[in-house]
Design an enzyme around this catalytic site. Structure first.
Site, PDB file in Angstrom:
ATOM      1  N   HIS A 160      25.232  35.729  54.570  1.00 16.81           N
ATOM      2  CA  HIS A 160      26.617  34.605  54.634  1.00 16.81           C
ATOM      3  C   HIS A 160      27.234  34.620  53.552  1.00 16.81           C
ATOM      4  O   HIS A 160      28.458  34.065  53.579  1.00 16.81           O
ATOM      5  CB  HIS A 160      26.592  33.759  55.422  1.00 16.81           C
ATOM      6  CG  HIS A 160      25.432  34.240  56.830  1.00 16.81           C
ATOM      7  ND1 HIS A 160      25.656  34.558  58.283  1.00 16.81           N
ATOM      8  CD2 HIS A 160      24.042  33.332  57.018  1.00 16.81           C
ATOM      9  CE1 HIS A 160      24.635  34.514  58.776  1.00 16.81           C
ATOM     10  NE2 HIS A 160      23.705  34.308  57.821  1.00 16.81           N
ATOM     11  N   SER A 281      47.080  42.986  32.884  1.00 19.09           N
ATOM     12  CA  SER A 281      48.183  43.467  34.093  1.00 19.09           C
ATOM     13  C   SER A 281      49.356  42.999  32.812  1.00 19.09           C
ATOM     14  O   SER A 281      48.878  41.797  31.726  1.00 19.09           O
ATOM     15  CB  SER A 281      47.666  41.687  34.601  1.00 19.09           C
ATOM     16  OG  SER A 281      49.150  41.424  35.238  1.00 19.09           O
ATOM     17  N   LYS A 287      45.079  37.769  31.941  1.00 16.50           N
ATOM     18  CA  LYS A 287      44.266  38.982  32.839  1.00 16.50           C
ATOM     19  C   LYS A 287      42.814  39.815  32.664  1.00 16.50           C
ATOM     20  O   LYS A 287      43.601  40.577  31.637  1.00 16.50           O
ATOM     21  CB  LYS A 287      45.120  39.238  34.285  1.00 16.50           C
ATOM     22  CG  LYS A 287      45.996  38.764  34.992  1.00 16.50           C
ATOM     23  CD  LYS A 287      44.309  37.959  36.049  1.00 16.50           C
ATOM     24  CE  LYS A 287      44.451  38.915  36.994  1.00 16.50           C
ATOM     25  NZ  LYS A 287      44.703  39.167  37.810  1.00 16.50           N
ATOM     26  N   GLU A 294      36.722  48.125  41.365  1.00 15.97           N
ATOM     27  CA  GLU A 294      37.807  48.515  42.807  1.00 15.97           C
ATOM     28  C   GLU A 294      38.125  49.778  42.814  1.00 15.97           C
ATOM     29  O   GLU A 294      38.182  49.937  44.338  1.00 15.97           O
ATOM     30  CB  GLU A 294      39.212  47.637  42.293  1.00 15.97           C
ATOM     31  CG  GLU A 294      38.953  45.773  42.126  1.00 15.97           C
ATOM     32  CD  GLU A 294      39.449  45.429  41.711  1.00 15.97           C
ATOM     33  OE1 GLU A 294      41.110  45.154  42.187  1.00 15.97           O
ATOM     34  OE2 GLU A 294      40.417  45.382  40.141  1.00 15.97           O
TER      35      GLU A 294
END
Ligand code: ARG
Length: 467
Positions: A160, A281, A287, A294
């Site tokens: 979980h 970024s 970043k 991804e």
């Protein structure tokens, strides 16, 4: 011949094809990718026709030389693809006839584009499967070595997405490897059904020429000719099987991607991915984004889409060939390209994963991950499991209030919950003790992880030897 009827089938037509219809029905813009396989198939077909006496040896040689020259023209980008000639097959045949004259028109004896295209796709898929398999092996090898290196590295295991029990990082990576081992089997199994030759089925019923399909099959490296001509020209289940394999593989890669994305976040801080797999970024200078995982996660969707396209394409099609099948190529090509690129990305990236061991260890220590070990300890001392569960639950509640992990509590603090607890409890409350105790096949103990890595290495090597 831009507005004329197509020279390959124009005989019974009294007006030229509508210009839009010609464009709408043409596939050459995408199926030209099959040119190498189309030429390979044609050379084998001509060779077989000469062997059974349908072509003379001179005709065969003229055809083969012409086709080889055309292959060169295509490779050098000199070939002039024509949309009115519809597809890769007729473009190449027309060019052959242009080059060698009437003999070029004999190549199509005993053959149809229906068995030709089915053969081309199978040859193409066999080539691509072999390339994909190389990347898949490279990725599995990378995982096995990473797991072996990190057999002792402790991290929290989750259910979980909540800290559950400590595991070793190597054990986690070997879980990924197991998924890929099954994908590998599926790929090799799919290859068996791909590697069967439709050529000779002709349009749908076979041909009246004295062809020898075993000869052609052997020349092309197929395991055998297909059994039934109607089935051979019409079914694309092998393409559906490949995209099923691809979908399951990408589902697995998307799960791994998701974990990599989580692990690189400041909140988890479990691993570092080298800069070459990340991007920055344009607005937020701090970043470093895990773009590669991804994108793999994102590309999973398009592969599922291709599986749905192909299943729907084949649904309810009557025997035998239908033009619908021309729609098989783009989804298949894109699935092949996506799988190859995603595997390459992962095979390059996985060996470069840098675990942040201290941070993983700290996370495992913080989450009461040895609570089950404490319960098992009490059971070994004669407490019933349900009672042990309750005692540990109370200890955890106390730990939450006092902001202490179980291993940080004093013996007196622990004894508030059970007088059975003694000094030796601290052996099981350590993370090292917890993982080492799970010492059976498939367990997370470091020596088990090393043994599992060795078995995986051997299984992979055996596959290679058999291939
Ligand atoms: N371009 C066609 C395809 O991809 C080749 C077979 C065409 N056969 C036919 N009878 N129209 O399926």
């Amino acid at each position: 011949m831009s507005q004329a009827t197509n020279q390959s089938w124009g005989g019974r037509f009294s007006e030229p094809t509508d210009a839009f219809v010609a464009r709408f029905t043409a596939s050459v813009n995408f199926d030209q990718r099959l040119a190498p396989q189309d030429i390979q198939g044609s050379i084998a077909h001509a060779t077989m026709l000469a062997r059974v006496g349908v072509l003379t040896d001179e005709e065969r040689d003229a055809i083969i030389n012409g086709l080889n020259e055309i292959q060169g023209e295509i490779e050098r980008g000199e070939f002039n693809w024509s949309v009115p000639l519809e597809d890769v097959h007729m473009n190449i045949e027309a060019r052959l006839t242009e080059k060698i004259g009437i003999t070029g028109k004999k190549l199509h004896t005993g053959r149809s584009r229906n068995d030709q295209v089915a053969t081309d796709i199978r040859l193409f898929m066999r080539d691509e499967i072999d390339v994909i398999e190389v990347e898949l092996k490279r990725l599995r090898e990378g995982m096995i070595e990473l797991a072996d290196r990190e057999a002792e590295t402790i991290m929290p295991g989750f259910t979980h997405l909540q800290t559950a029990q400590p595991v070793t990082f190597g054990h986690h990576i070997l879980a990924w490897q197991e998924m890929l081992a099954r994908d590998h089997e599926r790929l090799l199994d799919c290859r068996k059904r791909v590697n069967v030759m439709p050529l000779g089925a002709a349009a749908l019923a076979g041909t009246t020429y004295p062809i020898d399909r075993h000869v052609t099959a052997e020349l092309l490296g197929f395991d055998r000719p297909t059994e039934n001509s109607l089935d051979a020209v019409s079914d694309r289940d092998f393409a559906i099987e490949f995209t099923s394999f691809a979908s399951i593989l990408l589902m697995h890669l998307s799960r791994m991607s998701e974990e990599l994305v989580l692990w690189t976040s400041a909140q988890f801080n479990f691993i570092d991915l080298p800069d070459r797999f990340c991007t920055g970024s344009s607005i937020m200078p701090q970043k470093k984004n895990p773009d590669v995982p991804e994108l793999v996660r994102g590309k999973t969707g398009r592969v599922y889409g291709h599986l749905m396209s192909l299943l729907t394409l084949m649904k309810s099609q009557p025997l035998a060939y239908n033009k619908d099948n021309q729609e098989d190529k783009e989804p298949l090509f894109d699935a092949v390209d996506t799988v190859r690129d995603c595997l390459k990305a992962f095979a390059d990236m996985v060996p470069a994963i840098e675990p942040k061991k201290a941070s993983m260890y700290e996370a495992a220590r913080r989450g009461f991950s040895t609570a089950t070990d404490l319960a098992d300890y009490l059971v070994r001392k004669g407490v019933a499991f349900r009672d042990a569960h309750e005692i540990v639950g109370q200890s955890v509640a106390y730990g939450l209030k006092s902001e202490k992990d179980l291993s940080e509590m004093s013996l007196e603090e622990l004894q508030q919950f059970s007088a059975t607890i003694e000094q030796d409890v601290f052996e099981v409350l350590t993370l090292e003790g917890s993982v080492a105790a799970r010492n059976h096949i498939g367990g997370t103990a470091p020596n088990q992880v090393r043994a599992a890595a060795q078995r995986a290495r051997e299984a992979l090597a055996a596959l290679k030897a058999g291939a």
